[in-house]
Scaffold this motif. Structure first.
Motif, PDB file in Angstrom:
ATOM      1  N   LYS A 147       0.824  -1.208   0.000  1.00 28.76           N
ATOM      2  CA  LYS A 147       0.000   0.000   0.000  1.00 28.76           C
ATOM      3  C   LYS A 147       0.854   1.252   0.000  1.00 28.76           C
ATOM      4  O   LYS A 147       0.513   2.255  -0.609  1.00 28.76           O
ATOM      5  CB  LYS A 147      -0.928   0.000   1.223  1.00 28.76           C
ATOM      6  CG  LYS A 147      -2.124  -0.908   1.039  1.00 28.76           C
ATOM      7  CD  LYS A 147      -3.206  -0.629   2.070  1.00 28.76           C
ATOM      8  CE  LYS A 147      -3.003  -1.480   3.300  1.00 28.76           C
ATOM      9  NZ  LYS A 147      -4.209  -1.552   4.155  1.00 28.76           N
ATOM     10  N   ARG A 149       3.551   1.556  -1.429  1.00 25.33           N
ATOM     11  CA  ARG A 149       4.307   1.585  -2.695  1.00 25.33           C
ATOM     12  C   ARG A 149       5.791   1.328  -2.507  1.00 25.33           C
ATOM     13  O   ARG A 149       6.599   1.722  -3.355  1.00 25.33           O
ATOM     14  CB  ARG A 149       4.115   2.920  -3.414  1.00 25.33           C
ATOM     15  CG  ARG A 149       2.657   3.274  -3.645  1.00 25.33           C
ATOM     16  CD  ARG A 149       2.383   3.409  -5.111  1.00 25.33           C
ATOM     17  NE  ARG A 149       1.084   2.831  -5.437  1.00 25.33           N
ATOM     18  CZ  ARG A 149       0.680   2.573  -6.667  1.00 25.33           C
ATOM     19  NH1 ARG A 149       1.470   2.815  -7.678  1.00 25.33           N
ATOM     20  NH2 ARG A 149      -0.493   2.051  -6.896  1.00 25.33           N
ATOM     21  N   ARG A 153       0.271 -16.802   0.953  1.00 24.93           N
ATOM     22  CA  ARG A 153      -0.712 -17.603   0.244  1.00 24.93           C
ATOM     23  C   ARG A 153      -2.060 -16.890   0.230  1.00 24.93           C
ATOM     24  O   ARG A 153      -2.714 -16.783  -0.803  1.00 24.93           O
ATOM     25  CB  ARG A 153      -0.850 -18.970   0.902  1.00 24.93           C
ATOM     26  CG  ARG A 153      -1.722 -19.920   0.101  1.00 24.93           C
ATOM     27  CD  ARG A 153      -2.347 -20.986   0.977  1.00 24.93           C
ATOM     28  NE  ARG A 153      -1.387 -21.509   1.943  1.00 24.93           N
ATOM     29  CZ  ARG A 153      -1.715 -21.907   3.163  1.00 24.93           C
ATOM     30  NH1 ARG A 153      -2.966 -21.831   3.560  1.00 24.93           N
ATOM     31  NH2 ARG A 153      -0.801 -22.383   3.981  1.00 24.93           N
ATOM     32  N   GLU A 154      -2.453 -16.366   1.386  1.00 22.72           N
ATOM     33  CA  GLU A 154      -3.738 -15.668   1.454  1.00 22.72           C
ATOM     34  C   GLU A 154      -3.755 -14.438   0.562  1.00 22.72           C
ATOM     35  O   GLU A 154      -4.764 -14.148  -0.083  1.00 22.72           O
ATOM     36  CB  GLU A 154      -4.031 -15.252   2.897  1.00 22.72           C
ATOM     37  CG  GLU A 154      -4.470 -16.406   3.757  1.00 22.72           C
ATOM     38  CD  GLU A 154      -5.412 -15.949   4.860  1.00 22.72           C
ATOM     39  OE1 GLU A 154      -5.571 -14.722   5.036  1.00 22.72           O
ATOM     40  OE2 GLU A 154      -5.994 -16.816   5.528  1.00 22.72           O
ATOM     41  N   GLU A 205      -4.273 -15.586  -2.890  1.00 25.11           N
ATOM     42  CA  GLU A 205      -5.652 -16.014  -3.141  1.00 25.11           C
ATOM     43  C   GLU A 205      -6.579 -14.823  -3.368  1.00 25.11           C
ATOM     44  O   GLU A 205      -7.521 -14.913  -4.131  1.00 25.11           O
ATOM     45  CB  GLU A 205      -6.166 -16.843  -1.954  1.00 25.11           C
ATOM     46  CG  GLU A 205      -5.661 -18.280  -1.962  1.00 25.11           C
ATOM     47  CD  GLU A 205      -5.988 -19.005  -0.666  1.00 25.11           C
ATOM     48  OE1 GLU A 205      -6.613 -18.389   0.219  1.00 25.11           O
ATOM     49  OE2 GLU A 205      -5.604 -20.188  -0.559  1.00 25.11           O
ATOM     50  N   GLU A 254      -0.068  -6.768 -11.004  1.00 23.54           N
ATOM     51  CA  GLU A 254      -0.126  -5.565 -11.839  1.00 23.54           C
ATOM     52  C   GLU A 254      -1.526  -4.953 -11.807  1.00 23.54           C
ATOM     53  O   GLU A 254      -1.705  -3.772 -11.592  1.00 23.54           O
ATOM     54  CB  GLU A 254       0.226  -5.925 -13.296  1.00 23.54           C
ATOM     55  CG  GLU A 254       1.659  -6.314 -13.506  1.00 23.54           C
ATOM     56  CD  GLU A 254       2.521  -5.115 -13.888  1.00 23.54           C
ATOM     57  OE1 GLU A 254       2.029  -3.980 -13.762  1.00 23.54           O
ATOM     58  OE2 GLU A 254       3.666  -5.330 -14.314  1.00 23.54           O
ATOM     59  N   HIS A 255      -2.488  -5.785 -12.085  1.00 26.36           N
ATOM     60  CA  HIS A 255      -3.873  -5.327 -12.101  1.00 26.36           C
ATOM     61  C   HIS A 255      -4.565  -5.851 -10.870  1.00 26.36           C
ATOM     62  O   HIS A 255      -5.003  -7.001 -10.857  1.00 26.36           O
ATOM     63  CB  HIS A 255      -4.594  -5.829 -13.354  1.00 26.36           C
ATOM     64  CG  HIS A 255      -4.036  -5.249 -14.608  1.00 26.36           C
ATOM     65  ND1 HIS A 255      -4.144  -3.919 -14.905  1.00 26.36           N
ATOM     66  CD2 HIS A 255      -3.340  -5.806 -15.610  1.00 26.36           C
ATOM     67  CE1 HIS A 255      -3.555  -3.684 -16.069  1.00 26.36           C
ATOM     68  NE2 HIS A 255      -3.050  -4.821 -16.514  1.00 26.36           N
ATOM     69  N   THR A 315      -6.982  -6.928  -9.422  1.00 28.74           N
ATOM     70  CA  THR A 315      -8.351  -7.401  -9.540  1.00 28.74           C
ATOM     71  C   THR A 315      -8.878  -7.620  -8.142  1.00 28.74           C
ATOM     72  O   THR A 315      -8.430  -8.499  -7.433  1.00 28.74           O
ATOM     73  CB  THR A 315      -8.415  -8.726 -10.310  1.00 28.74           C
ATOM     74  OG1 THR A 315      -8.083  -8.489 -11.664  1.00 28.74           O
ATOM     75  CG2 THR A 315      -9.811  -9.317 -10.240  1.00 28.74           C
ATOM     76  N   ARG A 316      -9.801  -6.790  -7.760  1.00 31.08           N
ATOM     77  CA  ARG A 316     -10.347  -6.944  -6.427  1.00 31.08           C
ATOM     78  C   ARG A 316     -11.393  -8.033  -6.470  1.00 31.08           C
ATOM     79  O   ARG A 316     -12.038  -8.254  -7.491  1.00 31.08           O
ATOM     80  CB  ARG A 316     -10.963  -5.627  -5.942  1.00 31.08           C
ATOM     81  CG  ARG A 316      -9.997  -4.484  -6.053  1.00 31.08           C
ATOM     82  CD  ARG A 316      -8.712  -4.704  -5.265  1.00 31.08           C
ATOM     83  NE  ARG A 316      -8.953  -4.719  -3.842  1.00 31.08           N
ATOM     84  CZ  ARG A 316      -8.149  -4.186  -2.949  1.00 31.08           C
ATOM     85  NH1 ARG A 316      -7.053  -3.554  -3.342  1.00 31.08           N
ATOM     86  NH2 ARG A 316      -8.418  -4.262  -1.677  1.00 31.08           N
ATOM     87  N   ARG A 317     -11.536  -8.687  -5.365  1.00 32.74           N
ATOM     88  CA  ARG A 317     -12.462  -9.797  -5.308  1.00 32.74           C
ATOM     89  C   ARG A 317     -13.577  -9.465  -4.327  1.00 32.74           C
ATOM     90  O   ARG A 317     -13.323  -9.203  -3.167  1.00 32.74           O
ATOM     91  CB  ARG A 317     -11.709 -11.050  -4.865  1.00 32.74           C
ATOM     92  CG  ARG A 317     -12.561 -12.274  -4.810  1.00 32.74           C
ATOM     93  CD  ARG A 317     -11.679 -13.477  -4.930  1.00 32.74           C
ATOM     94  NE  ARG A 317     -10.983 -13.485  -6.211  1.00 32.74           N
ATOM     95  CZ  ARG A 317      -9.971 -14.289  -6.492  1.00 32.74           C
ATOM     96  NH1 ARG A 317      -9.523 -15.110  -5.601  1.00 32.74           N
ATOM     97  NH2 ARG A 317      -9.420 -14.261  -7.684  1.00 32.74           N
ATOM     98  N   LEU A 366     -14.887  -4.733  -0.353  1.00 37.12           N
ATOM     99  CA  LEU A 366     -13.778  -5.355  -1.078  1.00 37.12           C
ATOM    100  C   LEU A 366     -12.696  -5.757  -0.089  1.00 37.12           C
ATOM    101  O   LEU A 366     -12.438  -5.046   0.859  1.00 37.12           O
ATOM    102  CB  LEU A 366     -13.199  -4.369  -2.089  1.00 37.12           C
ATOM    103  CG  LEU A 366     -14.036  -4.108  -3.304  1.00 37.12           C
ATOM    104  CD1 LEU A 366     -13.335  -3.113  -4.202  1.00 37.12           C
ATOM    105  CD2 LEU A 366     -14.288  -5.397  -4.062  1.00 37.12           C
TER     106      LEU A 366
END
Lengths: 243, 243
Positions: free
Chosen positions: B21, B23, B53-54, B57, B73-74, B76-78, B243
């Motif tokens: 976070k 950077r 690992r978490e 995931e 890079e991207h 992708t929020r889950r 998120l």
DNA sequence: GAGTGGTCTAGACCACGGG
DNA sequence: CCGTGGTCTAGACCACTCG
């Protein structure tokens, strides 16, 4: 022939899942302890722990110290959606991605936006409205407000060439986000933008992201909203996932 | 004073998250190996493994053998949604749960339903339509089809007292499920059932569940649809998550 | 108080896949 | 090939909580 394959946590997980599905262990039942299962499968207890932990995380099992492990009464299923960048969502369908800026300006946010973003009465913000296209056809309309107090650099960005979506992902830290799904009726403007008929039901996603002041321990009090975006999808859009 | 607290996997995870976070480690960067981090934090490698690992995931990290661990890079929020039984969804809001059966009958499913459920041309199925109420007001309308070939016992159930939703959760095995979110326009019947105005945009959830023939290795070919349900929520419904 | 899950450790072997 | 992550083991201590 049974002792040949090495026991792994997945072996244990599969067998436990099988017994639950086969109703050998029924909802509410207490299942054997980790130590007992480890003995049965002839593996280390931590291996059993790994297997059961995942099942507990997905809601299949209910674990409590001393009380033991039970098969969940109400198997709350958990649906997981990946929220990618819009470009990825579109290209993943095989379509060509396109982007068209509708409006970018510093302005006074309307009261509902101001309230949702916790902005002061005189704060100005950056509004960015844009269409994301799939094979040159409107796919989703993005109506975004960016808090210039949190991301001042956004003011100098040329959003005709890069979407606010992508710029923010790369340039703004955010530590927490909210996503809300809803349905809305297409008004005249949305209908025109999205190639829909007025009165169509449209799928709508609202996102807000916060930055919990980095390093500060005063958590959610000090948090500031970085950006808020309303994404309205074209008619017929469906969001799908597996359980 | 720093050596006082015991290192736990969460300690490591928090610190790694913080560095991302902040950077210190940027998207695309290779971060230290598990062994290096274990040395830095003075803990076992498996502890670092658990922490990373978490993060992998949830899409924050990208891990590959030999290639090492990189910051995604991207990002992708889950988004994770808990899909509870409707009773729970309603009582969780503090409202009183109510249930009213509209119709239960063995019938010929319409062609779209037949296709979605992979039913033969002459197969009959059980249709159960019901309202779920919150404080006596319509909350969601459930329009369900049950495959009697897969769950014959359903034919003898009295769905006036228990919802198909709950009965199936307790009595039908299912190994796989699909959830689709969409928006739909209220027609006259839905408007009346849900206390909405015709033309309102309604939030809609379609669910299908399969039973992959137990124990069989022929996976998705042999699968049969157990039930299909369309849940239409009252006007103004919003599905929210973090998120 | 005592049983159960949660976690850590140190060492080991294996599987994958980049160079 | 060989570095990296993935996993297992045996033993240990701890934290929670039920009875």
């Amino acid at each position: 022939m049974t002792g040949k394959t090495r026991i792994t946590w997945q072996t244990v997980q599969d067998e436990v899942s099988r017994r639950i599905k086969a109703r050998i262990w029924q909802p509410g039942d207490l299942i054997p302890t980790e130590a007992e299962l480890a003995a049965e499968f002839d593996c280390a207890r931590v291996t059993v722990n790994r297997a059961l932990r995942e099942l507990a995380e997905t809601g299949v099992l209910d674990r409590r110290r001393k009380a033991g492990t039970r098969v969940a009464e109400h198997p709350t299923r958990r649906a997981v959606f990946d929220i990618p960048i819009l470009r990825q969502e579109i290209t993943a369908t095989g379509a060509r991605y396109g982007y068209a800026l509708v409006r970018a300006a510093v302005a006074d946010p309307p009261v509902p936006v101001r309230a949702a973003m916790r902005l002061g009465a005189d704060a100005r913000a950056l509004t960015v409205q844009a269409l994301h296209l799939a094979d040159d056809r409107p796919f989703v309309f993005e109506d975004r407000w960016i808090n210039l107090g949190a991301v001042p650099a956004a003011q100098t960005v040329d959003f005709t060439s890069i979407s606010a979506n992508e710029w923010l992902v790369r340039n703004a830290v955010f530590s927490r986000g909210e996503v809300v799904f809803s349905a809305t009726v297409a008004d005249a403007r949305l209908a025109e933008l999205l190639g829909a008929a007025p009165g169509d039901a449209l799928f709508c996603v609202d996102r807000r992201t916060w930055d919990d002041a980095a390093g500060a321990d005063a958590q959610r009090e000090a948090a500031q909203v970085i950006t808020q975006a309303q994404l309205t999808y074209g008619p017929g859009y469906r969001l799908r996932t597996e359980l």
